[in-house]
Enzyme design. Structure first.
Site, PDB file in Angstrom:
ATOM      1  N   GLU A 162      -0.697  -7.744   5.647  1.00 17.52           N
ATOM      2  CA  GLU A 162      -0.345  -7.673   7.078  1.00 17.52           C
ATOM      3  C   GLU A 162      -1.570  -7.442   7.954  1.00 17.52           C
ATOM      4  O   GLU A 162      -1.496  -7.601   9.166  1.00 17.52           O
ATOM      5  CB  GLU A 162       0.732  -6.602   7.318  1.00 17.52           C
ATOM      6  N   CYS A 184       0.820  -1.215   0.000  1.00 17.09           N
ATOM      7  CA  CYS A 184       0.000   0.000   0.000  1.00 17.09           C
ATOM      8  C   CYS A 184       0.859   1.273   0.000  1.00 17.09           C
ATOM      9  O   CYS A 184       1.466   1.580  -1.023  1.00 17.09           O
ATOM     10  CB  CYS A 184      -0.999  -0.038   1.149  1.00 17.09           C
ATOM     11  N   HIS A 199      -3.174  -4.936   1.829  1.00 19.22           N
ATOM     12  CA  HIS A 199      -2.449  -5.118   3.098  1.00 19.22           C
ATOM     13  C   HIS A 199      -2.514  -6.570   3.582  1.00 19.22           C
ATOM     14  O   HIS A 199      -3.349  -6.873   4.449  1.00 19.22           O
ATOM     15  CB  HIS A 199      -3.115  -4.301   4.206  1.00 19.22           C
TER      16      HIS A 199
HETATM   17  N1  GLN Z   1      -3.312   6.431   0.552  1.00 24.71           N
HETATM   18  C1  GLN Z   1      -2.190   6.201   1.390  1.00 24.71           C
HETATM   19  C2  GLN Z   1      -0.969   6.988   0.890  1.00 24.71           C
HETATM   20  O1  GLN Z   1      -1.042   7.704  -0.041  1.00 24.71           O
HETATM   21  C3  GLN Z   1      -1.842   4.737   1.495  1.00 24.71           C
HETATM   22  C4  GLN Z   1      -2.870   4.045   2.314  1.00 24.71           C
HETATM   23  C5  GLN Z   1      -2.426   2.803   2.999  1.00 24.71           C
HETATM   24  O2  GLN Z   1      -1.242   2.460   3.098  1.00 24.71           O
HETATM   25  N2  GLN Z   1      -3.389   2.114   3.540  1.00 24.71           N
HETATM   26  O3  GLN Z   1       0.053   6.863   1.458  1.00 24.71           O
END
Ligand code: GLN
Length: 282
Positions: free
Chosen positions: A251, A95, A249
């Site tokens: 995790e 992410c 994720h």
């Molecule tokens: N939208 C977030 C960002 O730009 C990432 C979101 C996440 O890691 N759950 O960093």
């Protein structure tokens, strides 16, 4: 063979959850690999010294702007770029971590955040909308089938303000310059490869490992006329040489299969590197 140290960047976000799943994955590997299993050490990384001791690294989900800001303040940005792009050590971003590992990220104020880079892709941040539009979806991950029999059961994908890979960039010089001309897009600084092995790793192309089926699949049965090509699905997992990224994720689940798969990749890369280092020079 000595033990393998895997670090999790612990500046912000879901680093603790990654460490828990890494332990679970290592236990399952120990069971399946028997005496061939590696000894693992899992550590939180907040300093350059800790990073130096790592053979591989995870960048967790969280907020990529915050992680990049804290990394800059902790003088970690340059060492992280060296780790991924110069030394080409195995690195996985989930992410926010995927955003940091992209060579280009849009919906970002110029100067608002810095990228590490390593994956020749452009990510679209917050692709699915705001926090309230977070969702879970069962994912087909064919790469998990390696070493298993039959089709693996679906993996629960957790998407929280998730990015997707909106473009795979050509692996060529000058691409950063072109990307940098786009509005609201930041790019990572490039790095020269250090040695032959690193150069080879940099020549690797981006492999798409998973897509989230798009509207085409959902609407197929309803008779709605749509451009199937355009709606083929969002890219949510990619790998290029030593660098792996997922939009979702793992995790935040208790399913260690992707962690176990990645640890096997790390094991291979580290063994290869150590064997190469122990060969007599010719
Ligand atoms: N939208 C977030 C960002 O730009 C990432 C979101 C996440 O890691 N759950 O960093």
């Amino acid at each position: 063979m000595g033990s393998i140290t895997v670090g999790v960047l612990a500046l912000q976000g879901a680093f603790y959850e990654h460490l828990q799943l890494l332990k679970k994955a290592a236990a399952s590997l120990a069971e399946s690999q028997g005496p061939a299993a590696s000894q693992w050490e899992f550590i939180e990384v907040r300093t350059e010294k800790q990073l130096d001791s790592c053979d591989a690294l995870i960048l967790p989900g969280g907020e990529s702007t915050t992680i990049s800001l804290v990394a800059a303040r902790s003088n970690l940005l340059e060492p992280l770029r060296d780790f991924v792009k110069l030394h080409r050590k195995p690195t996985w971003g989930t992410c926010a971590g995927l955003i940091l590992l992209a060579e280009s990220a849009n919906r970002t104020k110029k100067g608002g955040q810095e990228l590490i880079g390593g994956l020749d892709v452009r990510v679209n941040r917050n692709h699915f909308g705001r926090q309230t539009e977070s969702f879970q979806a069962p994912l087909d991950l064919p790469f998990l089938a390696a070493g298993e029999q039959g089709q693996p059961s679906p993996f629960t994908g957790v998407f929280i303000r998730a990015p997707v890979v909106e473009k795979i960039l050509p692996n060529q010089d000058g691409i950063q310059v072109e990307e940098n001309q786009r509005e609201e897009t930041v790019v990572a600084p490039s790095r020269e490869a250090k040695d032959q092995a690193a150069k080879e790793a940099m020549d690797k192309h981006v492999e798409v490992l998973a897509k989230l089926p798009g509207r085409a699949e959902r609407l197929a049965t309803t008779g709605v006329d749509i451009d199937a090509e355009k709606e083929a699905g969002d890219i949510i997992a990619v790998k290029q040489g030593n660098v792996f990224g997922t939009s979702f994720h793992p995790e935040l689940t208790d399913d260690p299969r992707i962690h176990a798969w990645w640890l096997r990749q790390v094991q291979e890369a580290v063994n290869k590197r150590r064997n190469a280092q122990s060969l007599p020079l010719r």
